[in-house]
Design an enzyme around this catalytic site. Sequence first.
Site, PDB file in Angstrom:
ATOM      1  N   SER A 124       0.438   6.302  -1.961  1.00  0.00           N
ATOM      2  CA  SER A 124      -0.667   7.248  -2.109  1.00  0.00           C
ATOM      3  C   SER A 124      -0.170   8.679  -2.016  1.00  0.00           C
ATOM      4  O   SER A 124       0.818   8.977  -1.330  1.00  0.00           O
ATOM      5  CB  SER A 124      -1.699   6.994  -1.002  1.00  0.00           C
ATOM      6  OG  SER A 124      -2.626   8.059  -0.919  1.00  0.00           O
ATOM      7  N   TYR A 149      -4.567   6.319   7.365  1.00  0.00           N
ATOM      8  CA  TYR A 149      -4.339   5.681   6.064  1.00  0.00           C
ATOM      9  C   TYR A 149      -3.070   6.230   5.423  1.00  0.00           C
ATOM     10  O   TYR A 149      -2.176   5.484   5.016  1.00  0.00           O
ATOM     11  CB  TYR A 149      -5.538   5.888   5.136  1.00  0.00           C
ATOM     12  CG  TYR A 149      -5.211   5.578   3.694  1.00  0.00           C
ATOM     13  CD1 TYR A 149      -4.976   4.271   3.284  1.00  0.00           C
ATOM     14  CD2 TYR A 149      -5.103   6.597   2.739  1.00  0.00           C
ATOM     15  CE1 TYR A 149      -4.644   3.981   1.966  1.00  0.00           C
ATOM     16  CE2 TYR A 149      -4.775   6.316   1.430  1.00  0.00           C
ATOM     17  CZ  TYR A 149      -4.541   5.014   1.049  1.00  0.00           C
ATOM     18  OH  TYR A 149      -4.203   4.727  -0.255  1.00  0.00           O
ATOM     19  N   LYS A 153       0.845   4.416   4.757  1.00  0.00           N
ATOM     20  CA  LYS A 153       1.596   4.391   3.509  1.00  0.00           C
ATOM     21  C   LYS A 153       2.970   5.031   3.694  1.00  0.00           C
ATOM     22  O   LYS A 153       3.972   4.562   3.137  1.00  0.00           O
ATOM     23  CB  LYS A 153       0.805   5.105   2.407  1.00  0.00           C
ATOM     24  CG  LYS A 153      -0.462   4.391   1.971  1.00  0.00           C
ATOM     25  CD  LYS A 153      -0.153   3.054   1.316  1.00  0.00           C
ATOM     26  CE  LYS A 153      -1.388   2.390   0.732  1.00  0.00           C
ATOM     27  NZ  LYS A 153      -1.082   1.082   0.114  1.00  0.00           N
TER      28      LYS A 153
END
Length: 334
Positions: A124, A149, A153
């Site tokens: 991402s 989040y 990643k």
Amino acid sequence: MKVFVTGCTGYIGSHTCVELLEAGYEVAGLDNFSNSKKSVLDRIKEITNKEIKFYEGDMLDKNILEKIFSENKIDIVIDFAAYKSVGDSVQKPVEYYINNVSSVLTLLSVMQKYNVKKLLFSSSATVYGTPEVMPITEEAKVGGTTNPYGTSKLYVEGILKDLAYADKDFKICVFRYFNPVGAHPSYLIGEDPLGVPANLMPYICKVATKELPYLNVFGNDYNTLDGTGVRDYIHVVDLAKAHINGIEKLNNTDKNLHIYNLGTGKGYSVLEMVKTFEKVNNIKIDYRIVERREGDVDECYADSSLAEKELNWYATLGLEDMCRDAYNFSLKKY
């Protein structure tokens, strides 16, 4: 060649399965339907006239992975299985790290056991944290992530870099996605999150179809042209097709690790997105300005020239296509 796709009935996973099947690949898929529906499998078959060899289960379950790898001669893995809500991750960091990081470690251990050493990983743009320069190239500094989040990643990227260094037989391609939107032109598959959407486009669509009364715009005091956050939106079909190019790259490279931005290279604000959606679909979207969400940054958009050069991949669909396709899918799914 057989490709194993985790999160195969999810938004990006389902579109990628369509592109894989239409390109002649065999597909084995895994999903636990935590944010998708079983009916997606029928829709993939309707589009392609082909079937995925599907397994229901969780990627944290080593037994189901063992079953898949023992029953199929897997050549390459594409990993989409992750929780993806920025705001939700701030409230549930432990759940995000377990699901997004531990699951990859489980997958990698099974891949090593069965000597499957080609992986496409969906990362991402959030790994860049608060970007220092726009547009963002792959050489930009990573870290300083603003939410769990993004950090999850980033952690996985670190694991993959270590693995590529330690095992020269591994071939890994990391795709840093910017914001995928839109739907397949058949309107049989698209973004259909369970519950209240965490992402902008499905939220707009639910307002358009009267499922939700209005759109919450999280903040209008960002350092942008109209005060709302600016993001790089990419059509999900363009994004799915990039994975075909990624497979070809891994099949024809001596390099262990490749990292590519996938975006259009142009940023749009939340209000620009709303106005374009209204114009293209001839519909009014009610919205309210509310407080900022934790973890959001002012703007984030890609320099995708490396993917264009090395993968021969280009984003071909524009913002109007994204808005039109997303809305038509939201109408057809009922």
